[in-house]
Design a protein around this motif. Structure first.
Motif, PDB file in Angstrom:
ATOM      1  N   THR A 193     -13.296  -5.063   8.149  1.00  0.00           N
ATOM      2  CA  THR A 193     -11.961  -4.481   8.153  1.00  0.00           C
ATOM      3  C   THR A 193     -11.221  -4.900   6.890  1.00  0.00           C
ATOM      4  OG1 THR A 193     -11.853  -4.526  10.564  1.00  0.00           O
ATOM      5  CG2 THR A 193      -9.751  -4.403   9.393  1.00  0.00           C
ATOM      6  N   PRO A 194     -10.651  -3.948   6.149  1.00  0.00           N
ATOM      7  CA  PRO A 194      -9.849  -4.325   4.984  1.00  0.00           C
ATOM      8  C   PRO A 194      -8.638  -5.166   5.414  1.00  0.00           C
ATOM      9  CG  PRO A 194     -10.361  -1.979   4.927  1.00  0.00           C
ATOM     10  CD  PRO A 194     -10.767  -2.485   6.275  1.00  0.00           C
ATOM     11  N   VAL A 195      -8.443  -6.273   4.723  1.00  0.00           N
ATOM     12  CA  VAL A 195      -7.317  -7.166   5.000  1.00  0.00           C
ATOM     13  C   VAL A 195      -6.376  -7.101   3.802  1.00  0.00           C
ATOM     14  CG1 VAL A 195      -6.605  -9.537   5.496  1.00  0.00           C
ATOM     15  CG2 VAL A 195      -8.744  -8.647   6.456  1.00  0.00           C
ATOM     16  N   VAL A 196      -5.079  -6.949   4.099  1.00  0.00           N
ATOM     17  CA  VAL A 196      -4.056  -6.767   3.077  1.00  0.00           C
ATOM     18  C   VAL A 196      -2.957  -7.802   3.274  1.00  0.00           C
ATOM     19  CG1 VAL A 196      -2.291  -5.165   2.222  1.00  0.00           C
ATOM     20  CG2 VAL A 196      -4.505  -4.285   2.988  1.00  0.00           C
ATOM     21  N   VAL A 197      -2.458  -8.347   2.162  1.00  0.00           N
ATOM     22  CA  VAL A 197      -1.278  -9.208   2.174  1.00  0.00           C
ATOM     23  C   VAL A 197      -0.294  -8.636   1.164  1.00  0.00           C
ATOM     24  CG1 VAL A 197      -0.369 -11.509   1.642  1.00  0.00           C
ATOM     25  CG2 VAL A 197      -2.508 -11.286   2.924  1.00  0.00           C
ATOM     26  N   ASP A 198       0.946  -8.451   1.592  1.00  0.00           N
ATOM     27  CA  ASP A 198       1.996  -7.944   0.713  1.00  0.00           C
ATOM     28  C   ASP A 198       2.671  -9.130   0.039  1.00  0.00           C
ATOM     29  OD1 ASP A 198       4.269  -6.848  -0.484  1.00  0.00           O
ATOM     30  OD2 ASP A 198       4.663  -5.487   1.176  1.00  0.00           O
ATOM     31  N   ALA A 199       2.541  -9.231  -1.280  1.00  0.00           N
ATOM     32  CA  ALA A 199       3.105 -10.346  -2.041  1.00  0.00           C
ATOM     33  C   ALA A 199       4.616 -10.442  -1.901  1.00  0.00           C
ATOM     34  CB  ALA A 199       2.732 -10.210  -3.517  1.00  0.00           C
ATOM     35  N   MET A 200       5.261  -9.324  -1.601  1.00  0.00           N
ATOM     36  CA  MET A 200       6.715  -9.300  -1.466  1.00  0.00           C
ATOM     37  C   MET A 200       7.185  -9.532  -0.029  1.00  0.00           C
ATOM     38  SD  MET A 200       7.671  -8.932  -4.562  1.00  0.00           S
ATOM     39  CE  MET A 200       9.412  -8.622  -4.345  1.00  0.00           C
ATOM     40  N   ALA A 201       6.244  -9.698   0.901  1.00  0.00           N
ATOM     41  CA  ALA A 201       6.595  -9.903   2.305  1.00  0.00           C
ATOM     42  C   ALA A 201       6.127 -11.257   2.807  1.00  0.00           C
ATOM     43  CB  ALA A 201       6.006  -8.781   3.160  1.00  0.00           C
ATOM     44  N   CYS A 202       5.805 -12.133   1.869  1.00  0.00           N
ATOM     45  CA  CYS A 202       5.487 -13.522   2.206  1.00  0.00           C
ATOM     46  C   CYS A 202       5.995 -14.391   1.061  1.00  0.00           C
ATOM     47  CB  CYS A 202       3.999 -13.726   2.476  1.00  0.00           C
ATOM     48  SG  CYS A 202       2.886 -13.274   1.146  1.00  0.00           S
ATOM     49  N   ALA A 203       6.085 -15.686   1.304  1.00  0.00           N
ATOM     50  CA  ALA A 203       6.649 -16.581   0.288  1.00  0.00           C
ATOM     51  C   ALA A 203       6.260 -18.015   0.602  1.00  0.00           C
ATOM     52  CB  ALA A 203       8.169 -16.445   0.252  1.00  0.00           C
TER      53      ALA A 203
END
Length: 180
Positions: free
Chosen positions: A141-151
């Protein structure tokens, strides 16, 4: 439900509580918009919740990070702001450590999602830990992380965590929008 959004530890103590940091509060609108979009599309949203007991300072983590936080049923333990209101009916995975074994087990028992996206706090600790578990639970399954939605409290560690996740074949979106 083909896609899954995992909101990682977006709890008061990490936003404006004992481990809060500048910039964490600004994620509330970004994460809330993601939740609304996933829900509107008929996709699934779950949350992880860092969950400690009164003996936290006697645990290994507590000895290495001696700041009481996310003690079960306290205000700091609650999911923050608008995000919290939007996930009230979502499945929550309480976890006493960085990664959620229960989330891993849940994903192993599910049919493969079309995509799994993670957002939340803290990118260089719990987000990366859970992203690795997600990759292990559903390796195709492709896994995605949004750089602007975590910190993270340290922007350099945030960027480093994103780079490590990229090396683990996790797609990082919106990295080009980060302040240099």
């Amino acid at each position: 439900m083909n896609k899954l959004l995992i909101v990682v530890d977006y709890q008061n103590d990490f936003v404006n509580g004992s481990l809060g940091f500048a910039g964490a509060e600004a994620l509330d609108e970004v994460i809330a918009a993601k939740i609304k979009q996933y829900q509107a599309d008929g996709d699934k949203v779950v949350v992880t919740m860092d969950t400690h007991e009164d003996d936290y300072l006697r645990t290994q983590e507590g000895r290495k990070l001696p700041v009481r936080h996310c003690i079960r049923n306290t205000e700091g333990w609650q999911v923050h702001g608008l995000t919290g209101a939007l996930v009230e009916d979502c499945r929550a995975f309480e976890k006493p450590v960085f990664g959620s074994a229960a989330l891993f087990d849940y994903l192993r028992g599910c049919a493969a999602f079309e995509q799994i996206e993670l957002c939340g706090l803290v990118s260089n600790i719990c987000v990366i830990s859970n992203a690795v578990l997600v990759k292990c639970a559903q390796p195709e399954t492709p896994v995605v992380v949004d750089a602007m939605a975590c910190a993270a409290p340290d922007p350099d560690l945030h960027l480093a965590a994103l780079q490590v996740m990229e090396g683990l074949q996790i797609e990082i979106i919106n990295k080009n929008k980060l302040k240099k």
